[in-house]
Design a protein around this motif. Sequence first.
Motif, PDB file in Angstrom:
ATOM      1  N   ALA A  34       6.837  57.278  28.323  1.00 44.05           N
ATOM      2  CA  ALA A  34       6.128  57.801  29.505  1.00 44.05           C
ATOM      3  C   ALA A  34       5.699  56.623  30.367  1.00 44.05           C
ATOM      4  O   ALA A  34       5.237  55.600  29.854  1.00 44.05           O
ATOM      5  CB  ALA A  34       4.907  58.619  29.090  1.00 44.05           C
ATOM      6  N   SER A  35       5.853  56.796  31.677  1.00 44.24           N
ATOM      7  CA  SER A  35       5.393  55.769  32.619  1.00 44.24           C
ATOM      8  C   SER A  35       3.883  55.879  32.781  1.00 44.24           C
ATOM      9  O   SER A  35       3.336  56.981  32.794  1.00 44.24           O
ATOM     10  CB  SER A  35       5.984  56.015  34.009  1.00 44.24           C
ATOM     11  OG  SER A  35       7.341  55.763  34.014  1.00 44.24           O
ATOM     12  N   ALA A  36       3.256  54.732  32.955  1.00 44.22           N
ATOM     13  CA  ALA A  36       1.847  54.752  33.359  1.00 44.22           C
ATOM     14  C   ALA A  36       1.781  55.296  34.789  1.00 44.22           C
ATOM     15  O   ALA A  36       2.819  55.426  35.460  1.00 44.22           O
ATOM     16  CB  ALA A  36       1.277  53.348  33.288  1.00 44.22           C
ATOM     17  N   ASN A  37       0.597  55.644  35.247  1.00 47.06           N
ATOM     18  CA  ASN A  37       0.483  56.097  36.641  1.00 47.06           C
ATOM     19  C   ASN A  37      -0.768  55.488  37.252  1.00 47.06           C
ATOM     20  O   ASN A  37      -1.730  55.167  36.546  1.00 47.06           O
ATOM     21  CB  ASN A  37       0.447  57.628  36.710  1.00 47.06           C
ATOM     22  CG  ASN A  37      -0.870  58.205  36.227  1.00 47.06           C
ATOM     23  OD1 ASN A  37      -1.856  58.247  36.975  1.00 47.06           O
ATOM     24  ND2 ASN A  37      -0.905  58.642  34.966  1.00 47.06           N
ATOM     25  N   ILE A  38      -0.732  55.337  38.551  1.00 47.74           N
ATOM     26  CA  ILE A  38      -1.873  54.789  39.286  1.00 47.74           C
ATOM     27  C   ILE A  38      -2.348  55.857  40.264  1.00 47.74           C
ATOM     28  O   ILE A  38      -1.546  56.384  41.052  1.00 47.74           O
ATOM     29  CB  ILE A  38      -1.455  53.509  40.059  1.00 47.74           C
ATOM     30  CG1 ILE A  38      -0.982  52.422  39.083  1.00 47.74           C
ATOM     31  CG2 ILE A  38      -2.611  52.996  40.936  1.00 47.74           C
ATOM     32  CD1 ILE A  38      -2.019  51.983  38.066  1.00 47.74           C
ATOM     33  N   GLY A  96       6.772  53.520  37.101  1.00 50.87           N
ATOM     34  CA  GLY A  96       8.178  53.286  36.736  1.00 50.87           C
ATOM     35  C   GLY A  96       8.379  52.768  35.324  1.00 50.87           C
ATOM     36  O   GLY A  96       8.037  53.438  34.351  1.00 50.87           O
ATOM     37  N   ARG A  97       8.907  51.541  35.224  1.00 48.57           N
ATOM     38  CA  ARG A  97       9.277  51.008  33.907  1.00 48.57           C
ATOM     39  C   ARG A  97       8.063  50.590  33.078  1.00 48.57           C
ATOM     40  O   ARG A  97       8.194  50.301  31.881  1.00 48.57           O
ATOM     41  CB  ARG A  97      10.225  49.826  34.060  1.00 48.57           C
ATOM     42  CG  ARG A  97       9.578  48.608  34.693  1.00 48.57           C
ATOM     43  CD  ARG A  97      10.587  47.513  34.964  1.00 48.57           C
ATOM     44  NE  ARG A  97      10.082  46.567  35.923  1.00 48.57           N
ATOM     45  CZ  ARG A  97       9.321  45.516  35.614  1.00 48.57           C
ATOM     46  NH1 ARG A  97       8.994  45.294  34.368  1.00 48.57           N
ATOM     47  NH2 ARG A  97       8.918  44.683  36.557  1.00 48.57           N
ATOM     48  N   LEU A  98       6.874  50.523  33.680  1.00 50.24           N
ATOM     49  CA  LEU A  98       5.687  50.131  32.911  1.00 50.24           C
ATOM     50  C   LEU A  98       5.092  51.352  32.238  1.00 50.24           C
ATOM     51  O   LEU A  98       4.721  52.325  32.908  1.00 50.24           O
ATOM     52  CB  LEU A  98       4.626  49.492  33.804  1.00 50.24           C
ATOM     53  CG  LEU A  98       4.936  48.143  34.406  1.00 50.24           C
ATOM     54  CD1 LEU A  98       3.697  47.572  35.081  1.00 50.24           C
ATOM     55  CD2 LEU A  98       5.459  47.160  33.372  1.00 50.24           C
ATOM     56  N   GLY A  99       5.011  51.312  30.916  1.00 46.81           N
ATOM     57  CA  GLY A  99       4.473  52.478  30.221  1.00 46.81           C
ATOM     58  C   GLY A  99       4.489  52.289  28.728  1.00 46.81           C
ATOM     59  O   GLY A  99       4.419  51.164  28.216  1.00 46.81           O
ATOM     60  N   THR A 100       4.606  53.399  28.037  1.00 44.07           N
ATOM     61  CA  THR A 100       4.501  53.390  26.569  1.00 44.07           C
ATOM     62  C   THR A 100       5.684  54.109  25.938  1.00 44.07           C
ATOM     63  O   THR A 100       6.079  55.186  26.395  1.00 44.07           O
ATOM     64  CB  THR A 100       3.207  54.127  26.120  1.00 44.07           C
ATOM     65  OG1 THR A 100       2.101  53.557  26.806  1.00 44.07           O
ATOM     66  CG2 THR A 100       2.996  54.034  24.628  1.00 44.07           C
ATOM     67  N   THR A 101       6.227  53.489  24.885  1.00 44.21           N
ATOM     68  CA  THR A 101       7.206  54.176  24.047  1.00 44.21           C
ATOM     69  C   THR A 101       6.504  54.507  22.738  1.00 44.21           C
ATOM     70  O   THR A 101       5.931  53.621  22.102  1.00 44.21           O
ATOM     71  CB  THR A 101       8.419  53.263  23.765  1.00 44.21           C
ATOM     72  OG1 THR A 101       8.969  52.876  25.025  1.00 44.21           O
ATOM     73  CG2 THR A 101       9.479  53.978  22.946  1.00 44.21           C
TER      74      THR A 101
END
Length: 337
Positions: free
Chosen positions: A25-29, A55-60
């Motif tokens: 899931a991507s983080a969101n601002i 986008g590509r910044l998030g958690t697996t």
Amino acid sequence: MEYFNPISAWSLMTQPSEIWAQAFASANIALVKYWGKRDSNINLPTHSSLSLSLGRLGTTSAIRCSSSLVEDIYWLNGIRLEGSSAAFKRLQAFLNPFRPQGCAFELRSENNIPTAAGLASSASSYAALVMALDKLFEWDLSPAQMSLLARLGSGSASRSVYLGFAIWHAGIKANGEDSFAQPLDERWPQLRWAVVVVDSKAKVMSSRQAMSRCIKTCAWFDKWPDLCVSDLQEAKVAITNKDFQSLGDVMERSALTMHATMLSSSPPIVYWQAQTLAAMHKVYELRSNGIPCYFTIDAGPNLKILYQHQFHDSIACELEKLERPVLYIDPWSVNDE
Ligand code: PMV
């Protein structure tokens, strides 16, 4: 009062499984901030909010559930969480309603963003966890149902089940069944984030604690939800019209007003550092030189700058002078650029 959980009835019938299920899931601002709860047990907000993904910044997250495990095991970025830690207890409380009898969970989460530094890692963590659970137990939940469940882990996680723009509807029901996020059917491919990492260490105070102090001690906090309602309306119109200046204005205002509630609390909460202010002034300087860009700041010292990709080179050249790491992100792309 029973809170609304769309899958509790089925989860008890699910057979434990040895297989791992994984999701990203991507983080969101938030462009229009969530800051204030009408129910802190099930994360019901005082008002709706609007976000754009990172986008590509998030958690697996990968999860398995097994009767052969004697206890829950949670790994965060390769480090096993202590059973006594707050993060462990929070995860366990979240997972308990879905636990088949006699089983324990093993969870491996990897954040590719600094954890707990106001870069929305809890949002992507709980969204990725719900998406992985959905696969593990084959619930086949709709995105709105996943959003609702992610909200129970962390309010802003409700918006992280989507890429792009998402609106988290505050809802009015006490059991939370109408409080979940939906995607905004608008694409704006020119938009980019520049994330200025002022400090990647964990923040001094969690957003949960900070929010609670603001609600209790900021004398004008009751004015804030109404401001958010009009900001949300303005932001939606700006997105529909692809009016970058209006969207930027409302985004900056929402962040600064949220921080004003923190500065007006007792004792005041100041997440900003010297480099935060330096980066804010860099954005003002860029704008006065005719380069459109706007910032937002969450519960931490880091700055997220929204711009359009045609200005990338001029912006990157100026941000380099801050001598801080800067991550450049396409909100709609989960792959490295
Ligand atoms: O979801 P939480 O409890 O981590 O709260 C996040 C709040 C902000 O990031 C500061 C604002 C927002 O809308 O994401």
